[in-house]
Design a protein around this motif. Structure first.
Motif, PDB file in Angstrom:
ATOM      1  N   ASN A 225      13.044  20.681 -22.706  1.00 47.01           N
ATOM      2  CA  ASN A 225      11.650  21.524 -22.714  1.00 47.01           C
ATOM      3  C   ASN A 225      10.636  20.444 -22.665  1.00 47.01           C
TER       4      ASN A 225
ATOM      5  N   GLY B  83      13.718  13.293 -33.662  1.00 43.64           N
ATOM      6  CA  GLY B  83      14.998  14.505 -33.707  1.00 43.64           C
ATOM      7  C   GLY B  83      14.941  15.404 -32.451  1.00 43.64           C
ATOM      8  N   LYS B  84      13.372  15.889 -32.329  1.00 42.22           N
ATOM      9  CA  LYS B  84      13.332  16.906 -31.430  1.00 42.22           C
ATOM     10  C   LYS B  84      13.483  16.345 -30.023  1.00 42.22           C
TER      11      LYS B  84
ATOM     12  N   ASN C  25      16.525  17.750 -27.415  1.00 38.04           N
ATOM     13  CA  ASN C  25      16.025  17.767 -26.041  1.00 38.04           C
ATOM     14  C   ASN C  25      16.809  17.035 -24.720  1.00 38.04           C
TER      15      ASN C  25
ATOM     16  N   ASP D  49      19.323  21.424 -23.287  1.00 40.97           N
ATOM     17  CA  ASP D  49      18.015  21.644 -22.301  1.00 40.97           C
ATOM     18  C   ASP D  49      16.841  21.069 -22.496  1.00 40.97           C
TER      19      ASP D  49
ATOM     20  N   GLN E 107       7.411  20.763 -22.324  1.00 45.62           N
ATOM     21  CA  GLN E 107       6.190  20.775 -23.079  1.00 45.62           C
ATOM     22  C   GLN E 107       6.633  20.109 -24.591  1.00 45.62           C
ATOM     23  N   GLN E 108       7.878  20.430 -25.237  1.00 41.48           N
ATOM     24  CA  GLN E 108       8.183  20.160 -26.365  1.00 41.48           C
ATOM     25  C   GLN E 108       8.397  18.742 -26.441  1.00 41.48           C
TER      26      GLN E 108
ATOM     27  N   ASN F 114       9.980  14.276 -34.921  1.00 47.21           N
ATOM     28  CA  ASN F 114       9.727  14.571 -33.641  1.00 47.21           C
ATOM     29  C   ASN F 114      10.741  13.683 -32.843  1.00 47.21           C
TER      30      ASN F 114
END
Lengths: 155, 155
Positions: B59, B48-49, B53, B57, B61-62, B46
């Motif tokens: 996001n 890493g996500k 981001n 781009d 919500q992510q 998480n």
């Protein structure tokens, strides 16, 4: 209620049912398998804590924290961890995911939606600490886990 | 603000700094090691996500879902997974936890408190989706991870 609906929609997004702008950052299939297994393992530990609380002394803070963790992981977008090549064992990395989970998208969406909804409900109810209501919501999450295991996980 | 303070206190409870009524339901040391590693692995995914981001781009919500997951795991009571016998490798289950983490309670409490606070702040800020503010809060979580790894995790 409105908050819960928003949360659920975010969850469905997260599960990869709706296309997200950013793809999985993990590209190696074996790492995707290990990461999804980590998520399930951590949820299982938290399910175990709630079960222990319901069976014994009820610690509301612990149940709330555990339910929040399950809901957060349910909403974290684990669908991204079922990428190409993750349908079979890779070296020492083994998966019990059945082939159907990569093809039967309709059933995956149905079960994922049920799971996210049940997990969000449990987290919301656990905030109040009503043990009986938590017990019922916990049962629904457990049933949701089992439905998916029965359908998509090898023994 | 008050909500955040409550959240933080729950987190400290969860981390085992204050005695909880229900002990770890997992008694086997090797299972405790595997479960704590699952928690760290899922947090790393998480992180890493969020990093992806912030670099590309954005996001919202992510990022929100990822930050919620990190905060929930941080508040889930992982201190209970550092029980007796979990300070060394057990068969094929290996741990990089240094001996000090089981003895230097003052430093553990300090670093755990910093981590829970940083993770809760990131989750709160990610709700608004202000990318620059998220970037700063994300950096603080990353620094908190690193402080603990440098002190308590073997290479």
């Amino acid at each position: 209620m409105n908050k819960m609906i928003q949360f659920t929609i975010a969850g469905l997004l997260g599960l990869g049912i709706v296309t997200a702008a950013v793809a999985a950052d993990i590209t190696r299939p074996e790492e995707q398998i290990l990461t999804r297994q980590a998520g399930y393992k951590f949820m299982a530990w938290n399910m175990g804590k709630i079960k222990a609380n319901l069976a014994g002394d009820y610690n509301q803070q612990q149940v709330k924290a555990a339910a929040n963790t399950i809901a957060a992981i349910a909403n974290s977008g684990m669908g991204a961890l079922y990428g190409p090549g993750t349908d079979k064992n890779i070296g020492t990395v083994e998966t019990r995911a059945k082939a159907d989970i990569f093809t039967d998208k309709e059933k995956v969406i149905e079960l994922a939606r049920q799971f996210v909804t049940a997990a969000n409900q449990l987290a919301e109810i656990a905030t109040n600490g009503d043990k009986d209501a938590v017990k019922q919501a916990f049962g629904q999450v457990g049933q949701s886990c089992k439905s998916c295991h029965d359908k998509f996980r090898a023994d």
